[in-house]
Design a protein around this motif. Sequence first.
Motif, mmCIF file in Angstrom:
data_model
loop_
_atom_site.group_PDB
_atom_site.id
_atom_site.type_symbol
_atom_site.label_atom_id
_atom_site.label_comp_id
_atom_site.label_asym_id
_atom_site.label_seq_id
_atom_site.Cartn_x
_atom_site.Cartn_y
_atom_site.Cartn_z
ATOM 1 N N GLY A 26 0.815 -1.410 -0.469
ATOM 2 C CA GLY A 26 0.161 0.136 -0.246
ATOM 3 C C GLY A 26 0.798 1.141 -0.383
ATOM 4 N N SER A 27 0.370 2.548 0.492
ATOM 5 C CA SER A 27 0.647 3.772 -0.107
ATOM 6 C C SER A 27 2.526 3.528 0.887
ATOM 7 C CB SER A 27 -0.053 4.645 0.401
ATOM 8 O OG SER A 27 -1.364 5.344 -0.301
ATOM 9 N N LEU A 28 1.488 2.793 2.191
ATOM 10 C CA LEU A 28 3.325 3.274 2.859
ATOM 11 C C LEU A 28 4.344 2.450 2.726
ATOM 12 C CD1 LEU A 28 1.361 4.138 6.117
ATOM 13 C CD2 LEU A 28 2.472 6.217 4.860
ATOM 14 N N THR A 44 3.187 9.847 1.163
ATOM 15 C CA THR A 44 2.897 9.581 2.724
ATOM 16 C C THR A 44 2.046 9.855 3.700
ATOM 17 O OG1 THR A 44 4.414 11.034 3.782
ATOM 18 C CG2 THR A 44 5.806 8.450 2.940
ATOM 19 N N MET A 45 0.465 10.045 3.188
ATOM 20 C CA MET A 45 -0.769 10.230 3.512
ATOM 21 C C MET A 45 -1.758 9.548 4.934
ATOM 22 S SD MET A 45 -0.028 14.246 3.649
ATOM 23 C CE MET A 45 -1.813 14.659 3.543
ATOM 24 N N SER A 46 -0.764 8.563 4.117
ATOM 25 C CA SER A 46 -2.151 7.350 4.941
ATOM 26 C C SER A 46 -1.665 7.538 6.163
ATOM 27 C CB SER A 46 -1.914 6.180 4.241
ATOM 28 O OG SER A 46 -2.662 5.145 4.994
ATOM 29 N N ASN A 47 -2.761 6.768 7.255
ATOM 30 C CA ASN A 47 -2.807 7.313 8.221
ATOM 31 C C ASN A 47 -2.788 5.070 8.466
ATOM 32 O OD1 ASN A 47 -5.647 6.276 8.640
ATOM 33 N ND2 ASN A 47 -5.635 8.015 9.951
ATOM 34 N N ASP A 116 5.113 -1.888 -8.256
ATOM 35 C CA ASP A 116 4.111 -3.058 -8.292
ATOM 36 C C ASP A 116 2.836 -2.024 -7.733
ATOM 37 O OD1 ASP A 116 6.094 -4.352 -9.173
ATOM 38 O OD2 ASP A 116 6.845 -5.418 -7.385
ATOM 39 N N ALA A 117 3.733 -1.260 -6.384
ATOM 40 C CA ALA A 117 2.694 -0.030 -5.686
ATOM 41 C C ALA A 117 1.660 0.386 -6.087
ATOM 42 C CB ALA A 117 2.896 0.301 -4.066
ATOM 43 N N ALA A 118 1.798 1.082 -7.299
ATOM 44 C CA ALA A 118 1.125 2.082 -8.260
ATOM 45 C C ALA A 118 0.614 0.797 -9.284
ATOM 46 C CB ALA A 118 2.335 2.502 -9.611
ATOM 47 N N LEU A 119 0.630 -0.266 -9.877
ATOM 48 C CA LEU A 119 0.008 -1.370 -10.181
ATOM 49 C C LEU A 119 -1.322 -1.631 -9.296
ATOM 50 C CD1 LEU A 119 2.159 -3.068 -12.008
ATOM 51 C CD2 LEU A 119 0.119 -2.525 -12.902
ATOM 52 N N SER A 120 -0.924 -1.798 -8.202
ATOM 53 C CA SER A 120 -2.205 -2.161 -7.645
ATOM 54 C C SER A 120 -2.897 -0.603 -7.362
ATOM 55 C CB SER A 120 -1.782 -2.688 -6.133
ATOM 56 O OG SER A 120 -2.591 -2.581 -5.463
ATOM 57 N N LYS A 121 -2.611 0.438 -7.337
ATOM 58 C CA LYS A 121 -3.612 1.371 -7.005
ATOM 59 C C LYS A 121 -4.041 2.088 -8.293
ATOM 60 C CE LYS A 121 -0.949 3.241 -3.185
ATOM 61 N NZ LYS A 121 -2.128 3.632 -2.675
ATOM 62 N N ASP A 129 -4.770 7.769 -4.613
ATOM 63 C CA ASP A 129 -4.271 6.525 -5.407
ATOM 64 C C ASP A 129 -3.507 7.164 -6.015
ATOM 65 O OD1 ASP A 129 -4.647 4.288 -3.298
ATOM 66 O OD2 ASP A 129 -6.545 3.795 -4.734
ATOM 67 N N ARG A 130 -4.049 7.905 -7.550
ATOM 68 C CA ARG A 130 -3.957 8.576 -7.805
ATOM 69 C C ARG A 130 -3.124 9.951 -7.761
ATOM 70 N NH1 ARG A 130 -7.299 8.683 -12.434
ATOM 71 N NH2 ARG A 130 -5.290 9.696 -13.784
ATOM 72 N N ARG A 131 -3.170 10.246 -6.977
ATOM 73 C CA ARG A 131 -2.267 11.434 -5.999
ATOM 74 C C ARG A 131 -1.223 10.989 -5.607
ATOM 75 N NH1 ARG A 131 -7.005 12.890 -3.755
ATOM 76 N NH2 ARG A 131 -6.482 12.206 -1.921
ATOM 77 N N TRP A 132 -0.431 9.904 -5.141
ATOM 78 C CA TRP A 132 -0.017 8.542 -4.377
ATOM 79 C C TRP A 132 0.894 8.927 -5.703
ATOM 80 C CZ3 TRP A 132 2.752 4.587 -5.396
ATOM 81 C CH2 TRP A 132 4.264 3.877 -4.238
ATOM 82 N N ILE A 133 0.412 7.863 -6.839
ATOM 83 C CA ILE A 133 0.941 7.291 -8.376
ATOM 84 C C ILE A 133 1.932 8.405 -9.233
ATOM 85 C CG2 ILE A 133 0.866 6.578 -10.681
ATOM 86 C CD1 ILE A 133 -1.607 5.052 -9.526
ATOM 87 N N GLN A 134 0.971 9.957 -9.183
ATOM 88 C CA GLN A 134 1.639 11.038 -9.489
ATOM 89 C C GLN A 134 2.535 12.081 -9.003
ATOM 90 O OE1 GLN A 134 -1.854 13.082 -10.385
ATOM 91 N NE2 GLN A 134 -2.316 12.022 -12.006
#
Length: 191
Positions: A26-28, A44-47, A116-121, A129-134
């Motif tokens: 996931g994100s982290l 890194t916004m996820s809690n 790999d995380a990006a594919l999952s997102k 998820d898009r913000r994380w990928i970009q």
Amino acid sequence: MNLEALFDLFRQARKLCGHQDFVVIGSLSILGLSEHFQVPDDMTMSNDVDCYTKNDPDRVFDLLAALGENSPYHQRSGYYLDAVAPGLPSLPEGWGERLLKVEHDGLRLWFLDPNDAALSKYARGEPRDRRWIQAGIRVGVVSLPVVSARWGSTNFLDADEQQRARCLVEEDQAWFALVKAGRQPPEPEPR
């Protein structure tokens, strides 16, 4: 969230279950690279720390009362352990061999490769998820050519998920072409 806070969570997990190897997805999972570059805040916004115990994946579910959502640990720290099964996300073949290992204090954390995380997102396709990928594309830790190369071996939930994800990848390819050309476009509209 940062790597130090993550290791604090897993020190508590080790006390409770005796395991010292944990897989972070996931994100982290981007925190596996945080010793090498300044990770953007959007990554890194996820809690919630999506993870499982490496050698006994189901064991992580025993930790939820003490470390999961709304637990005393969550209330004190602001973040929590989110137990997942290894087969949960849509990931490409070979993802387990590409895990990034970081060791501290006898703990070994294994982090999902950013591509790999990006594919999952992309498979999930949520705006966060898009913000994380970009953000990952901007700093060069997510590579659209690598994502495309791993596409064919990704275990998508179904054809609809695969098609939605493909559309998002194509949108980001067009967006990034504009970024590289110096014409910063507005952020793509989340679907």
